[in-house]
Design a protein around this motif. Sequence first.
Motif: not given
Length: 398
Positions: A343-353
Amino acid sequence: MMSIVSKAALRRAIPAIASFAVASIVLPGLCGTSAFAADTDAVHIASTAPLTGSAAAYGIETMNGVHLAVEEINAAGGIGGKPIKLSEYDDQCDPTPAATAANQIISDKAVVAVVGNVCSSATLAQMPIFGRVGMPVLAATTSSPALSAKGFENFARIIPNDDIQGVASLDLGTKVLGYKRIAVLYPSDDYGQALLAIAKRAATASGAELVAAETYITGSTNDFSSVLANIAAANPDALFLAGYYADMGAAVSQSVRAFGDKHIALLANAQTQVPEYVSLAGAAAEGTWVTNVYDINNPSEQNKAFVAAYTKKFNAEPGVQAAAGYDNIYVLKQAIEENKGSTENLMPVIRATKHEGAMGTISFDKNGDNIGGSLVVLRLTGGKWVFDDESTKKLNAH
């Protein structure tokens, strides 16, 4: 017809929800909030939505969708073997309690993300607070374009913003239905101001004229007679209802006296597509046009499974709020899994989902806005929201 659980039903299920306080949620695999900070064997998510007040129907339905997704995921083993734990906050669709809720959330170091946001003014008050600690926010139906314009790097939302939805409502009226004299009834808050600006631009772009724009205070204005009289005097052929269901229902119910025998078409977005609007507005609501980003009749396997599970659990058909809350959790689950369980540095991964959910395709642009999916048109006919295939095709062709 889309339906939601009433305020009374919520009160029966949760006897007391303190103003903007944490409510312990008792669901399979979940527990109360006291152990969250010490628990490293769970994925702790916080939600913030209006559970009391004039917008409670939105928040309650959204959280129904969240609860259903959490139950399903936990029953299937959680996220990477860890159950989801959910703490729930009541933001009342109001900036002041929303800011208080945000401060309470960031004080809990176990929380890894926030979901469920419904009201734009509340979310705008919360984002600077969440931004201080880099808390990822995956909003449900908060739609103001200001959230994109402010450049919050820790923000994404499941639905398109009002630059798409608001324009669609106007385009339906002007480009599809042919109305040229448009009036707007809008709340004085951030959400309403944004929709007014959008309505002005959309009307001009389509060659229509904005002949009246009348405002009111959300949850406080009960008598709409003077603003409706001003609208009637401007002689519009269509009225854009740019507000929440309780206010729009009251205004439309009072419009009969102001409009008399004059037919003024009613254009709205998903905020009115709830049973409460129909019951409050009465017969005057008949014929209301709505543009929405969710169609309960979407034949995808994801949506059919969601509708069946939701209907079974809540004995009611889901609307866009429920679908957004449901997809909120599954997008977050997919992002964490694609982040190798971290759950670290999660926001860029959410936006790439990119996620295929109940609402259809969900993907995000650089501002966190959902750019997937398409719009649907429905009309209130015989007291039920009926999908209009011809208007939907014409709207999406523009």
